[in-house]
Design an enzyme around this catalytic site. Structure first.
Site, PDB file in Angstrom:
ATOM      1  N   GLU A   1       0.824  -1.210   0.000  1.00 29.49           N
ATOM      2  CA  GLU A   1       0.000   0.000   0.000  1.00 29.49           C
ATOM      3  C   GLU A   1       0.860   1.262   0.000  1.00 29.49           C
ATOM      4  OE1 GLU A   1      -3.027   0.334  -0.594  1.00 29.49           O
ATOM      5  OE2 GLU A   1      -3.629  -1.756  -0.520  1.00 29.49           O
TER       6      GLU A   1
ATOM      7  N   CYS B   1     -17.806   1.341 -19.935  1.00 23.54           N
ATOM      8  CA  CYS B   1     -19.100   1.121 -19.270  1.00 23.54           C
ATOM      9  C   CYS B   1     -19.786  -0.152 -19.755  1.00 23.54           C
ATOM     10  CB  CYS B   1     -20.009   2.318 -19.484  1.00 23.54           C
ATOM     11  SG  CYS B   1     -19.355   3.819 -18.749  1.00 23.54           S
TER      12      CYS B   1
ATOM     13  N   CYS C   1     -18.788  -3.038 -17.676  1.00 24.97           N
ATOM     14  CA  CYS C   1     -18.741  -2.785 -16.232  1.00 24.97           C
ATOM     15  C   CYS C   1     -19.717  -3.675 -15.463  1.00 24.97           C
ATOM     16  CB  CYS C   1     -19.066  -1.317 -15.980  1.00 24.97           C
ATOM     17  SG  CYS C   1     -19.087  -0.932 -14.233  1.00 24.97           S
TER      18      CYS C   1
ATOM     19  N   CYS D   1     -25.186   2.131 -11.691  1.00 22.25           N
ATOM     20  CA  CYS D   1     -24.454   3.373 -11.940  1.00 22.25           C
ATOM     21  C   CYS D   1     -25.390   4.485 -12.402  1.00 22.25           C
ATOM     22  CB  CYS D   1     -23.369   3.139 -12.988  1.00 22.25           C
ATOM     23  SG  CYS D   1     -22.443   4.643 -13.354  1.00 22.25           S
TER      24      CYS D   1
HETATM   25 FE1  SF4 Z   1     -19.220   3.269 -16.464  1.00 18.04          FE
HETATM   26 FE2  SF4 Z   1     -20.454   3.635 -14.166  1.00 18.04          FE
HETATM   27 FE3  SF4 Z   1     -19.153   1.382 -14.555  1.00 18.04          FE
HETATM   28 FE4  SF4 Z   1     -17.804   3.612 -14.227  1.00 18.04          FE
HETATM   29  S1  SF4 Z   1     -19.099   2.620 -12.711  1.00 18.04           S
HETATM   30  S2  SF4 Z   1     -17.435   2.088 -15.814  1.00 18.04           S
HETATM   31  S3  SF4 Z   1     -19.143   5.094 -15.214  1.00 18.04           S
HETATM   32  S4  SF4 Z   1     -20.940   2.100 -15.701  1.00 18.04           S
END
Ligand code: SF4
Length: 462
Positions: A97, A260, A263, A269
């Protein structure tokens, strides 16, 4: 009590932690009690919070499943998962860390492996000299980190009987150089404490998940982010959850072009929802269909403490990268240093160079460098040579003529807060030079020895 408050209270009670702001003030009154104290600001609108327990569960599940499948194989993760000795485990995570602060994973791996090979335990590190620590740290930057790590290891060995503190609170309180983030990371990863962490990657992910557009470096927003991190951390796998959140920020939810589509938490999100909603509205408009009334859940500018400032509202062209936002960074200050590479022939005719040690505190404390002297930005060349020649004379104990200094060129190195220009001269010493400074703060080295010494990256550039 709101759902967020209930969730946060449950998590904090189970972990035995209190939400504490960076300034050390408790925000418990604002988050956990039934109603904000008269003087405290009202909590932000629900769209910025994690207020639905089912959503929190989904976030944890999705993130951990993704982490199990996609996490990078890193040496400190292996040690954290396999080292049975709790003190060694905590130490292994601690070293990683500290090295990872301000430094890329790819750069750290080699340093980490060499460090752990040389000092596999706190006891071994406590016995090392600062010179050895600086030598191994050379090139990693922010040199005080290594020094403080070694000082803290000495303290654990001499005052805590070699036992690492087991909670974030004690780690932060007892170990020099261990701040709130590092303490949370060690406690959750090594000891399973259900406590959140907030670093640059986590800030970015949380700000996007909850559309937080207020200055993310401000104390108020930092407080909210810590509360959120503590509220969402998975209670049974806190270390993995924290690492997953950071891993997501490092590999998927990256600053400029987040992925995204790939993701694992895109359903949770809100920045992504907002982009999708805008696209849907735009296509409705194109087709000439009536556009729906805006969602009342969408926070406006107004007084919301977590929305973007009124002067810098949401920018459709930026999509999810509208978040996070930071106050403009201060420009690094410009500095100028005259430096001289003094060269002599060593015993077998091989060139040797004079290096001298920097003071034990301040920038690049204790590191070695070619004799150097800060000079004013506007100092004329001739004057610069004169002051540098005087400086060299003090190290060498014999007169140096300013006109013998050969100008080589300029080298620029950017430290975090300083834009440093080195004006480089050389001075080859002809003949049978017997200079041998007796001070322990100067020595002659070959090129190989120079590279193996505790010298900064800037000096290697020189
Ligand atoms: Fe996209 Fe939201 Fe995932 Fe970030 S958290 S990659 S902004 S979908």
């Amino acid at each position: 009590m709101s759902k967020l408050r209930a969730a946060a209270a449950g998590g904090l009670r189970r972990s035995g932690r209190r939400a504490v702001s960076p300034a050390g003030k408790s925000r418990k009154g604002a988050l956990l009690c039934g109603g904000a104290p008269a003087s405290a600001p009202a909590p932000p609108p629900a769209q910025h919070l994690f207020s639905d327990p089912a959503e929190i569960q989904a976030l944890r599940g999705n993130l951990l499943a993704w982490y199990d499948k996609c996490k990078r194989d890193l040496p400190w993760r292996t040690l954290a998962a396999t080292e049975p000795d709790a003190d060694r485990r905590g130490y292994a995570v601690w070293v990683s860390e500290i090295m990872l602060q301000q430094t890329q994973v790819a750069t750290v791996i080699d340093y980490y492996n060499r460090w752990m090979q040389k000092w596999p335990t706190l006891q071994a590190l406590a016995q090392a000299s600062l010179e050895e620590v600086n030598e191994l740290w050379a090139g990693l930057g922010y040199y005080s980190r290594g020094k403080r790590l070694q000082e803290a290891a000495k303290k654990v060995v001499s005052e805590l009987d070699g036992r690492m503190p087991r909670t974030a609170e004690l780690l932060q309180k007892l170990l020099p150089g261990v701040g709130r983030y590092t303490a949370g990371a060690i406690a959750s990863i090594s000891y399973g404490q259900a406590t959140g962490v907030v670093d640059g990657n986590v800030i970015r992910v949380l700000c996007r998940l909850r559309c937080i557009g207020a200055d993310s470096s401000s104390p108020a927003v930092t407080d909210w982010l810590w509360d959120m991190a503590n509220a969402v951390v998975d209670r049974s796998r806190p270390g993995d959850f924290n690492q997953a959140l950071m891993e997501l920020g490092a590999t998927v939810c990256v600053p400029k072009a987040p992925l995204c589509g790939e993701c694992p938490v895109k359903k949770q999100c809100r920045a992504r929802h907002r982009v999708e909603k805008e696209l849907a509205l735009a296509s409705q408009k194109l087709l000439g269909k009536p556009t729906p009334v805006p969602d009342v859940e969408d926070c406006g500018v107004g007084d919301c403490p977590l929305c973007p400032p009124a002067a810098e509202p949401w920018d459709s062209s930026l999509g999810v990268t509208n978040f996070p936002r930071k106050a403009a960074k201060k420009q690094p200050r410009a500095a100028r240093t005259a430096t001289c590479v003094l060269e002599r022939r060593g015993c077998h005719g091989a060139p040797q160079y004079l290096i001298v040690q920097r003071p034990s505190s301040g920038l690049l404390a204790g590191l070695w460098e070619f004799p150097s002297l800060p000079v004013a930005q506007d100092l004329q060349e001739e004057k610069q040579r004169e002051v540098l020649a005087d400086h060299l004379q003090a190290w060498m104990g014999q007169p140096v003529a300013a006109e013998d200094l050969q100008f080589i060129g300029e080298v620029v190195h950017i430290f975090s807060h300083i834009h440093q220009t080195y004006v480089v001269y050389s001075l080859p010493l002809a003949g049978d030079v017997t200079l041998d400074p007796s001070s322990s703060q100067s020595r002659w080295v070959t090129e190989d020895e120079f590279h193996a010494s505790a010298v900064s990256t800037a000096m290697k550039k020189v």
